[in-house]
Design an enzyme around this catalytic site. Structure first.
Site, PDB file in Angstrom:
ATOM      1  N   ASP A  21       4.801   9.266  13.954  1.00 43.46           N
ATOM      2  CA  ASP A  21       5.018  10.717  14.023  1.00 43.46           C
ATOM      3  C   ASP A  21       6.440  11.053  14.496  1.00 43.46           C
ATOM      4  O   ASP A  21       7.256  10.159  14.750  1.00 43.46           O
ATOM      5  CB  ASP A  21       3.945  11.307  14.972  1.00 43.46           C
ATOM      6  N   ASP A  65       1.180  20.201   9.038  1.00 47.03           N
ATOM      7  CA  ASP A  65      -0.214  19.741   9.163  1.00 47.03           C
ATOM      8  C   ASP A  65      -1.185  20.563   8.335  1.00 47.03           C
ATOM      9  O   ASP A  65      -1.177  21.801   8.378  1.00 47.03           O
ATOM     10  CB  ASP A  65      -0.666  19.843  10.627  1.00 47.03           C
TER      11      ASP A  65
HETATM   12  C1  GAL Z   1       1.078  15.800  14.248  1.00 49.22           C
HETATM   13  C2  GAL Z   1       0.668  15.126  12.958  1.00 49.22           C
HETATM   14  C3  GAL Z   1      -0.850  15.151  12.891  1.00 49.22           C
HETATM   15  C4  GAL Z   1      -1.405  14.415  14.098  1.00 49.22           C
HETATM   16  C5  GAL Z   1      -0.876  15.021  15.384  1.00 49.22           C
HETATM   17  C6  GAL Z   1      -1.280  14.209  16.606  1.00 49.22           C
HETATM   18  O1  GAL Z   1       2.458  15.788  14.355  1.00 49.22           O
HETATM   19  O2  GAL Z   1       1.233  15.773  11.857  1.00 49.22           O
HETATM   20  O3  GAL Z   1      -1.303  14.575  11.687  1.00 49.22           O
HETATM   21  O4  GAL Z   1      -1.047  13.070  14.008  1.00 49.22           O
HETATM   22  O5  GAL Z   1       0.532  15.112  15.362  1.00 49.22           O
HETATM   23  O6  GAL Z   1      -0.781  14.716  17.787  1.00 49.22           O
END
Ligand code: GAL
Length: 387
Positions: free
Chosen positions: A145, A200
């Site tokens: 991430d 997301d």
């Molecule tokens: C976001 C990501 C999500 C999930 C989340 C966890 O940045 O896009 O899919 O992994 O973080 O905190």
């Protein structure tokens, strides 16, 4: 066909090592985030591994069981990442062994910055020690991430972990998650095997959140121009599936899954496999739709016709057939037609049209196919020219 794949792979990017044959078709699996957020544990993951097999997901082709954020709590005195001892009392190696024992593959999540999005330790400046730990535990897939990475360069940060994973000696699928912020499709082939192309996904049809969360149809719209950038070993990732999480009606869930297949997207289920309804299971395990996603030619589908509320999308398949989505974005049922010219077939071609949701042949057609499509729904067909 093998020759074709090899040629496409070599053309993908300079740093795709000859031995790198991971993700030749889009990865398929399950990830904890969409349904469970931070509420992850060894117990949950073991139950999900059991359900993964019992529900028929494994038989349908799903493979990777991935823990998203929140499995990690701190680093030890040597800088090694430590799994939450309360939630994962047996440790990650034991959990990976359990998952492998089910014939599945095991994945974890980290972050290129100093901390994950949920403020757990990130991998910045710990890429090698983390990659070695993952390899030692038996990790097969890493989602990486982009939170808490202010001032970092995406290419450099993702290349660091990519190198560390390769140096670990274990084949590990590398899933880049910087939300499409620096157009990873332009630089990530050869660095990772898949890269998120948007913010997301949300469990809704067309909502949008201030912080960047996007409903299914908004994500679909953002994929329309990305088809040139995907292929075996390097995929655009429009995010994990929300099928079965409650926010989409049956038509919307069917559309969501159909589009992900047509887009050659990774198919990472995000629902509770232990309790899914027959309707959800039927969507997630539709083999004819999954075969479109997993087609060895590895071409991402694209929009070929846009009449406002009615659209036609097409994905060329390895055997010369075309996978086609007839899409009705509107709120009322309507007729949608595909003309053979829209999908690169000569108008006089006689072709077999098979409905992939009815799992039945619609018949033999010449020139065009027209059908009524419900609101927010698709009819997904395979058009095979007669020999
Ligand atoms: C976001 C990501 C999500 C999930 C989340 C966890 O940045 O896009 O899919 O992994 O973080 O905190």
């Amino acid at each position: 066909m093998r020759m074709t794949i090899a040629v496409v792979l070599l053309a993908a990017g300079p740093s795709v090592a000859g031995a790198d044959v991971l993700a030749l078709t889009p990865p398929m699996g399950w990830n904890s985030w969409n349904k469970f957020g931070c509420d992850v544990s060894e117990k949950l993951m073991k139950e999900m591994a059991d359900a993964f097999v019992a529900s028929g997901m494994k038989d349908a082709g799903y493979q990777y069981l991935v823990i998203d954020d929140c499995w990690q709590v701190r680093r030890d005195a040597e800088g090694r990442i430590v799994a939450d001892p309360d939630r994962f009392p047996s440790g990650m190696k034991a959990l990976a062994d359990y998952v492998h024992g089910k014939g599945l593959k095991f994945g974890l999540y980290s972050d290129a910055g100093t901390g994950t999005c949920q403020k757990r330790p990130g991998s910045k400046d710990h890429e090698d020690v983390d990659a070695r730990a993952y390899a030692g535990w038996g990790v097969d897939y890493l989602k990486y991430d982009w939170c808490n990475a202010e001032g970092q360069d995406t290419r450099d940060s993702y290349a660091r972990m990519s190198r560390a994973l390769r140096a670990s000696g274990r084949p590990i699928v590398f899933s880049i998650c910087e939300w499409g912020s620096t157009k990873p499709w332009t630089w990530a082939p050869g660095v990772g095997h898949l890269w998120r192309s948007t913010g997301d996904i949300q469990d809704c049809w067309d909502c949008g959140k201030d912080w960047g969360g996007l409903g299914v149809v908004k994500i679909i719209d953002l994929q329309a121009d990305l088809h040139p950038f995907a292929g075996p070993g390097h995929w655009n990732d429009p995010d994990m599936l929300e099928v079965g999480n409650g926010g989409l009606n049956a038509a919307e869930a069917r559309s969501h899954f159909s589009f992900w297949a047509l887009l050659a997207a990774p198919l990472m289920a995000g629902n509770d496999l232990r309790t899914m309804s027959a309707e959800t299971r039927a969507i997630l395990t539709n083999r004819e739709v999954i075969a479109v996603d997993q087609d060895p030619l590895g071409m991402q589908g694209r929009k070929v016709r846009d009449d406002g509320e009615r659209e036609v999308w097409m994905k060329p398949l390895a055997d010369g057939a075309k996978a086609v989505i007839l899409f009705n974005r509107g709120a009322a049922p309507g007729s949608v037609a595909v003309a053979w010219e829209d999908v690169s077939l000569a108008p006089r071609t006689k072709a077999l049209v098979r409905d992939l949701w009815k799992k039945a042949d619609a018949g033999s057609f010449t020139g065009r196919y027209e059908v009524t499509v419900g609101p927010h729904d698709v009819v997904m067909v395979r058009i095979t020219p007669a020999p």
